[in-house]
Design a protein around this motif. Structure first.
Motif, PDB file in Angstrom:
ATOM      1  N   ARG A  68     -11.589  44.759  19.999  1.00  0.00           N
ATOM      2  CA  ARG A  68     -12.533  45.240  18.995  1.00  0.00           C
ATOM      3  C   ARG A  68     -12.662  46.759  19.054  1.00  0.00           C
ATOM      4  NH1 ARG A  68     -12.314  40.669  17.708  1.00  0.00           N
ATOM      5  NH2 ARG A  68     -13.957  39.254  16.962  1.00  0.00           N
ATOM      6  N   ASP A  69     -12.929  47.348  17.874  1.00  0.00           N
ATOM      7  CA  ASP A  69     -13.444  48.710  17.798  1.00  0.00           C
ATOM      8  C   ASP A  69     -14.937  48.585  17.553  1.00  0.00           C
ATOM      9  OD1 ASP A  69     -10.950  49.759  18.145  1.00  0.00           O
ATOM     10  OD2 ASP A  69     -10.672  50.400  16.077  1.00  0.00           O
ATOM     11  N   VAL A  70     -15.737  49.120  18.454  1.00  0.00           N
ATOM     12  CA  VAL A  70     -17.192  48.969  18.351  1.00  0.00           C
ATOM     13  C   VAL A  70     -17.858  50.330  18.511  1.00  0.00           C
ATOM     14  CG1 VAL A  70     -17.301  46.570  19.108  1.00  0.00           C
ATOM     15  CG2 VAL A  70     -17.309  48.404  20.811  1.00  0.00           C
ATOM     16  N   ARG A  71     -18.952  50.515  17.783  1.00  0.00           N
ATOM     17  CA  ARG A  71     -19.706  51.760  17.900  1.00  0.00           C
ATOM     18  C   ARG A  71     -20.985  51.505  18.699  1.00  0.00           C
ATOM     19  NH1 ARG A  71     -19.046  56.519  15.552  1.00  0.00           N
ATOM     20  NH2 ARG A  71     -17.621  55.683  13.962  1.00  0.00           N
ATOM     21  N   VAL A  72     -21.266  52.400  19.624  1.00  0.00           N
ATOM     22  CA  VAL A  72     -22.472  52.285  20.445  1.00  0.00           C
ATOM     23  C   VAL A  72     -23.687  52.554  19.568  1.00  0.00           C
ATOM     24  CG1 VAL A  72     -23.647  53.094  22.523  1.00  0.00           C
ATOM     25  CG2 VAL A  72     -21.142  53.112  22.427  1.00  0.00           C
ATOM     26  N   ASN A  73     -24.668  51.664  19.589  1.00  0.00           N
ATOM     27  CA  ASN A  73     -25.836  51.857  18.726  1.00  0.00           C
ATOM     28  C   ASN A  73     -26.829  52.836  19.348  1.00  0.00           C
ATOM     29  OD1 ASN A  73     -27.389  50.460  20.647  1.00  0.00           O
ATOM     30  ND2 ASN A  73     -27.310  48.528  19.533  1.00  0.00           N
ATOM     31  N   ALA A  74     -27.931  53.074  18.645  1.00  0.00           N
ATOM     32  CA  ALA A  74     -28.908  54.068  19.091  1.00  0.00           C
ATOM     33  C   ALA A  74     -29.558  53.693  20.417  1.00  0.00           C
ATOM     34  CB  ALA A  74     -29.975  54.264  18.019  1.00  0.00           C
ATOM     35  N   SER A  75     -29.534  52.405  20.755  1.00  0.00           N
ATOM     36  CA  SER A  75     -30.104  51.954  22.035  1.00  0.00           C
ATOM     37  C   SER A  75     -29.091  51.987  23.175  1.00  0.00           C
ATOM     38  CB  SER A  75     -30.649  50.523  21.887  1.00  0.00           C
ATOM     39  OG  SER A  75     -31.671  50.482  20.917  1.00  0.00           O
ATOM     40  N   GLY A  76     -27.855  52.427  22.865  1.00  0.00           N
ATOM     41  CA  GLY A  76     -26.827  52.517  23.900  1.00  0.00           C
ATOM     42  C   GLY A  76     -26.095  51.222  24.150  1.00  0.00           C
ATOM     43  N   GLU A  77     -26.112  50.302  23.178  1.00  0.00           N
ATOM     44  CA  GLU A  77     -25.512  48.986  23.379  1.00  0.00           C
ATOM     45  C   GLU A  77     -24.319  48.753  22.457  1.00  0.00           C
ATOM     46  OE1 GLU A  77     -29.735  46.685  24.367  1.00  0.00           O
ATOM     47  OE2 GLU A  77     -28.942  46.754  22.314  1.00  0.00           O
TER      48      GLU A  77
END
Length: 233
Positions: A68-77
């Motif tokens: 997967r290509d995933v982006r870290v959200n604002a909570s760091g997850e």
């Protein structure tokens, strides 16, 4: 009359700016600033640390359906197949790989091998603006101090006030700032503070002519500056 009023206001602002340290209207230079949000422990700093908004490529060896290509959200997850939500912010790439292998190996795969690539490093950067030769946004690939950040911006200009350098930082969900004296840091009188991702460094300008011009240009922003001063740590 309007011209006279503007001139009087500018003169008053120049006086306040020139003598602010003596009157106490501006906080004295700080020697430290509170830690930012999502900061890794001191012993784990040095290499690149994953942060909010980074784009990661996660590859699970020989299990292509889990890539997967995933982006870290604002909570760091981040969220991945099978194992769900994983905390990524503050970890090194190797640290996240180890964490993912443990999660997959606990229930789903035998001896998994996970590789993580940082495709976009959106979080670890510092902004340097104001009276520097080359203001801009600079990536942080390792630990960075205030003096090093100023050097990345090619140093202060000839109108810089090196006694009044401000670092803005997000702390506990709020915007905070502290003032530093570059000359005192260079002379070893104050410690060179460490900077973190999303810090903003603003180098003030000195000189009556500069303040006169700024007093006229920035008068509508004085209320904003007052708000920042009221929220200092």
């Amino acid at each position: 009359m309007r011209l006279l009023a503007v001139a009087l206001l500018a003169s008053l602002l120049v006086g306040c700016a020139t003598h602010a340290p003596q009157t106490g209207r501006v906080p004295p230079p700080a020697v430290e600033l509170a830690a930012p949000d999502l900061m890794p422990p001191p012993a784990e700093r040095g290499e690149y640390r994953i942060g909010a908004n980074d784009l990661l490529s996660v590859v699970v060896f020989q299990v292509k359906d889990l890539d997967r290509d995933v982006r870290v959200n604002a909570s760091g997850e981040i969220s991945l197949p099978l194992i769900g939500v994983v905390n990524a912010a503050g970890l090194s790439v190797h640290g996240l790989e180890t964490a993912l292998e443990a999660r997959y190996g606990a229930r789903y795969l035998q001896h998994p091998h996970v590789t993580v690539f940082v495709k976009e490093a959106a979080s670890q950067r510092v902004t340097v603006e104001g009276a520097v030769a080359n203001p801009g946004i600079f990536p942080m690939t390792t630990r960075l101090s205030l003096l090093q950040a100023i050097a990345l911006a090619h140093g202060p200009t000839n109108v810089a006030n090196e006694h009044d350098v401000i670092v803005f930082r997000n702390v506990g969900g709020e915007r905070r700032f502290a003032r530093f004296d570059l000359k005192a840091i260079r002379n070893g009188e104050l410690a060179d503070p460490e900077l973190f991702g999303e810090d903003v460094v603003a180098v003030d300008e000195s000189g009556g002519k500069v303040w006169l011009r700024r007093a006229i240009e920035l008068t509508p922003l004085l209320g904003v500056w007052s708000i920042f001063r009221s929220t200092r740590p």
